[in-house]
Design a protein around this motif. Structure first.
Motif, PDB file in Angstrom:
ATOM      1  N   UNK A 197      65.304 -35.909  -0.078  1.00  0.00           N
ATOM      2  CA  UNK A 197      66.082 -36.587   0.969  1.00  0.00           C
ATOM      3  C   UNK A 197      65.151 -37.306   1.947  1.00  0.00           C
ATOM      4  N   UNK A 198      64.064 -36.646   2.330  1.00  0.00           N
ATOM      5  CA  UNK A 198      63.140 -37.267   3.282  1.00  0.00           C
ATOM      6  C   UNK A 198      62.435 -38.478   2.676  1.00  0.00           C
ATOM      7  N   UNK A 199      62.135 -38.421   1.383  1.00  0.00           N
ATOM      8  CA  UNK A 199      61.540 -39.580   0.710  1.00  0.00           C
ATOM      9  C   UNK A 199      62.511 -40.753   0.677  1.00  0.00           C
ATOM     10  N   UNK A 200      63.802 -40.456   0.550  1.00  0.00           N
ATOM     11  CA  UNK A 200      64.819 -41.511   0.616  1.00  0.00           C
ATOM     12  C   UNK A 200      64.852 -42.136   2.011  1.00  0.00           C
ATOM     13  N   UNK A 201      64.767 -41.289   3.021  1.00  0.00           N
ATOM     14  CA  UNK A 201      64.835 -41.782   4.398  1.00  0.00           C
ATOM     15  C   UNK A 201      63.650 -42.685   4.730  1.00  0.00           C
ATOM     16  N   UNK A 202      62.439 -42.290   4.308  1.00  0.00           N
ATOM     17  CA  UNK A 202      61.251 -43.041   4.675  1.00  0.00           C
ATOM     18  C   UNK A 202      61.240 -44.414   4.007  1.00  0.00           C
ATOM     19  N   UNK A 203      61.977 -44.554   2.897  1.00  0.00           N
ATOM     20  CA  UNK A 203      62.051 -45.847   2.193  1.00  0.00           C
ATOM     21  C   UNK A 203      63.260 -46.667   2.631  1.00  0.00           C
ATOM     22  N   UNK A 204      64.033 -46.145   3.580  1.00  0.00           N
ATOM     23  CA  UNK A 204      65.263 -46.811   4.012  1.00  0.00           C
ATOM     24  C   UNK A 204      64.973 -47.995   4.927  1.00  0.00           C
ATOM     25  N   UNK A 205      65.822 -49.024   4.898  1.00  0.00           N
ATOM     26  CA  UNK A 205      65.673 -50.134   5.861  1.00  0.00           C
ATOM     27  C   UNK A 205      66.032 -49.719   7.291  1.00  0.00           C
ATOM     28  N   UNK A 206      66.655 -48.541   7.442  1.00  0.00           N
ATOM     29  CA  UNK A 206      67.032 -48.054   8.769  1.00  0.00           C
ATOM     30  C   UNK A 206      65.833 -47.430   9.472  1.00  0.00           C
ATOM     31  N   UNK A 207      65.496 -47.952  10.642  1.00  0.00           N
ATOM     32  CA  UNK A 207      64.373 -47.395  11.406  1.00  0.00           C
ATOM     33  C   UNK A 207      64.658 -45.960  11.827  1.00  0.00           C
ATOM     34  N   UNK A 208      65.933 -45.658  12.127  1.00  0.00           N
ATOM     35  CA  UNK A 208      66.289 -44.305  12.540  1.00  0.00           C
ATOM     36  C   UNK A 208      66.011 -43.301  11.420  1.00  0.00           C
ATOM     37  N   UNK A 209      66.319 -43.679  10.183  1.00  0.00           N
ATOM     38  CA  UNK A 209      66.060 -42.779   9.052  1.00  0.00           C
ATOM     39  C   UNK A 209      64.567 -42.593   8.830  1.00  0.00           C
ATOM     40  N   UNK A 210      63.806 -43.679   8.922  1.00  0.00           N
ATOM     41  CA  UNK A 210      62.353 -43.570   8.729  1.00  0.00           C
ATOM     42  C   UNK A 210      61.764 -42.677   9.815  1.00  0.00           C
ATOM     43  N   UNK A 211      62.250 -42.848  11.044  1.00  0.00           N
ATOM     44  CA  UNK A 211      61.795 -42.026  12.144  1.00  0.00           C
ATOM     45  C   UNK A 211      62.152 -40.563  11.913  1.00  0.00           C
ATOM     46  N   UNK A 215      51.880 -49.269  10.140  1.00  0.00           N
ATOM     47  CA  UNK A 215      52.106 -50.711  10.295  1.00  0.00           C
ATOM     48  C   UNK A 215      53.594 -51.059  10.226  1.00  0.00           C
ATOM     49  N   UNK A 216      54.464 -50.062  10.484  1.00  0.00           N
ATOM     50  CA  UNK A 216      55.907 -50.306  10.462  1.00  0.00           C
ATOM     51  C   UNK A 216      56.279 -51.348  11.517  1.00  0.00           C
ATOM     52  N   UNK A 217      57.306 -52.126  11.212  1.00  0.00           N
ATOM     53  CA  UNK A 217      57.749 -53.179  12.135  1.00  0.00           C
ATOM     54  C   UNK A 217      58.376 -52.614  13.402  1.00  0.00           C
ATOM     55  N   UNK A 218      58.866 -51.377  13.337  1.00  0.00           N
ATOM     56  CA  UNK A 218      59.544 -50.774  14.481  1.00  0.00           C
ATOM     57  C   UNK A 218      58.548 -49.971  15.318  1.00  0.00           C
ATOM     58  N   UNK A 219      58.497 -50.246  16.626  1.00  0.00           N
ATOM     59  CA  UNK A 219      57.541 -49.562  17.495  1.00  0.00           C
ATOM     60  C   UNK A 219      57.837 -48.068  17.604  1.00  0.00           C
ATOM     61  N   UNK A 220      59.131 -47.691  17.559  1.00  0.00           N
ATOM     62  CA  UNK A 220      59.505 -46.282  17.619  1.00  0.00           C
ATOM     63  C   UNK A 220      58.988 -45.514  16.420  1.00  0.00           C
ATOM     64  N   UNK A 221      59.038 -46.128  15.242  1.00  0.00           N
ATOM     65  CA  UNK A 221      58.528 -45.496  14.029  1.00  0.00           C
ATOM     66  C   UNK A 221      57.015 -45.342  14.116  1.00  0.00           C
ATOM     67  N   UNK A 222      56.346 -46.371  14.622  1.00  0.00           N
ATOM     68  CA  UNK A 222      54.880 -46.295  14.742  1.00  0.00           C
ATOM     69  C   UNK A 222      54.470 -45.183  15.700  1.00  0.00           C
ATOM     70  N   UNK A 223      55.210 -45.026  16.783  1.00  0.00           N
ATOM     71  CA  UNK A 223      54.889 -43.988  17.754  1.00  0.00           C
ATOM     72  C   UNK A 223      55.033 -42.598  17.146  1.00  0.00           C
ATOM     73  N   UNK A 224      56.128 -42.377  16.404  1.00  0.00           N
ATOM     74  CA  UNK A 224      56.341 -41.080  15.757  1.00  0.00           C
ATOM     75  C   UNK A 224      55.281 -40.844  14.680  1.00  0.00           C
ATOM     76  N   UNK A 225      54.866 -41.916  13.993  1.00  0.00           N
ATOM     77  CA  UNK A 225      53.838 -41.805  12.961  1.00  0.00           C
ATOM     78  C   UNK A 225      52.532 -41.276  13.544  1.00  0.00           C
TER      79      UNK A 225
END
Length: 330
Positions: free
Chosen positions: A240-254, A287-297
């Motif tokens: 499930x988490x691998x699906x989320x990280x590949x999703x176009x949704x920034x919330x799911x990747x986060x 290098x994610x386009x979303x700043x929130x994702x980069x911060x969590x990374x």
């Protein structure tokens, strides 16, 4: 009190009254037009220390009064040292008396957890954090009880704790995670494991609130610690988490990154075999386009590296060095 046990309730009430009389006082300086605060926290600290030292001597009536006080106002204490002392006193009382008086004390904590956490003040969050720790602590007395009644009560507590994860407070969510792990070892709670894990995975993906997604990550880590690492495969958590990280949704990747961070922080070495699996996702997320994702990374990467053993570092280092050439973006 050991010599005059009939004074137990009277002493408890007087200690509570003394705490009430020791609130900080604000005084307006008429010359400088400034507000001065006379701090009386040492007296409140003394009350907390007395409660701790007398923990073994309090009777049923005293315990009810003390925990009503703690969950209504005592744990709203803003002075960190005093708050910790009050919490320690409460936990000590539950360690000694929790099993005997579980039926009258547990509802006191459940009433706090049942309140809506949305828009809660800092004081209310502190009370909620204490109530979470009290609930998880007293419920652990039921873990060794194999009866259906005990199992039903533990399931109720787990549900209440999972709801408390929606509180947007790091301290509350961390406390819930710590309490969930031992409760999930009970057979009745283990039967609910799949449903609760699924619920938390859904929250990671669907909740628009950053705080609720982080709460789901904390809860998931606590659940897996209690259910053992094999639950990752049993409930398809990594898939499930691998699906989320590949999703176009920034919330799911986060959400996926939050979950990996908390799993590493909670499970430590037990989660290390999965590091090679998640490392490519972690590196690309810098290098994610979303700043929130980069911060969590960044936060997740620090946690992962802090929990790697020497063997784990040998496993990941070639991948990191290779990525320096393959992906110059990060």
């Amino acid at each position: 009190l050991s010599v005059f046990p009939e004074q137990t309730n009277s002493v408890a009430q007087r200690l509570i009254a003394l705490y009430h009389d020791s609130e900080d006082v604000k005084i307006q300086n008429e010359f400088r037009r400034e507000t001065e605060i006379i701090r009386k926290w040492p007296t409140r600290s003394g009350v907390a220390l007395c409660l701790d030292r007398c923990a073994e001597l309090f009777d049923r009536e005293s315990l009810i009064a003390i925990f009503e006080f703690l969950t209504q106002e005592g744990l709203a204490e803003a002075e960190e040292e005093v708050w910790q002392q009050l919490l320690k006193a409460g936990l000590r009382m539950l360690e000694v008396h929790g099993e005997t008086h579980l039926n009258v004390l547990l509802p006191v904590f459940e009433r706090v957890l049942a309140k809506d956490a949305a828009g809660a003040t800092d004081a209310e969050d502190r009370i909620r954090e204490g109530a979470v720790l009290f609930t998880g602590t007293i419920a652990q007395h039921l873990v060794k009880d194999g009866s259906a009644q005990a199992g039903a009560k533990i399931v109720e507590v787990v549900k209440a704790l999972v709801e408390a994860l929606k509180t947007p407070s790091y301290e509350v969510q961390s406390a819930v995670s710590q309490c969930l792990a031992p409760l999930m070892t009970h057979p009745a709670a283990e039967k609910e494991g799949g449903r609760v894990v699924g619920l938390l995975l859904d929250r990671l993906a669907e909740d628009s609130s950053y705080g609720e997604r982080m709460g789901a990550a904390f809860g998931l880590a606590g659940m897996i610690k209690g259910l053992k690492v094999s639950a990752l495969k049993q409930y398809s958590v990594m898939d499930r988490l691998n699906e989320y990280i590949a999703s176009p949704s920034a919330a799911k990747r986060q959400g996926a990154l939050m979950a990996w961070e908390r799993l590493f922080a909670t499970l430590g070495m037990s989660f290390e075999p999965y590091v090679v699996q998640i490392l490519p996702h972690l590196l690309s997320s810098f290098s994610d386009a979303d700043s929130g994702v980069r911060k969590v990374t960044q936060s997740a990467a620090r946690t992962v590296m802090a929990n790697l053993t020497a063997l784990g570092i040998k496993m990941v280092l070639p991948h990191i060095l290779r990525s320096l050439d393959d992906n110059p973006k990060w």
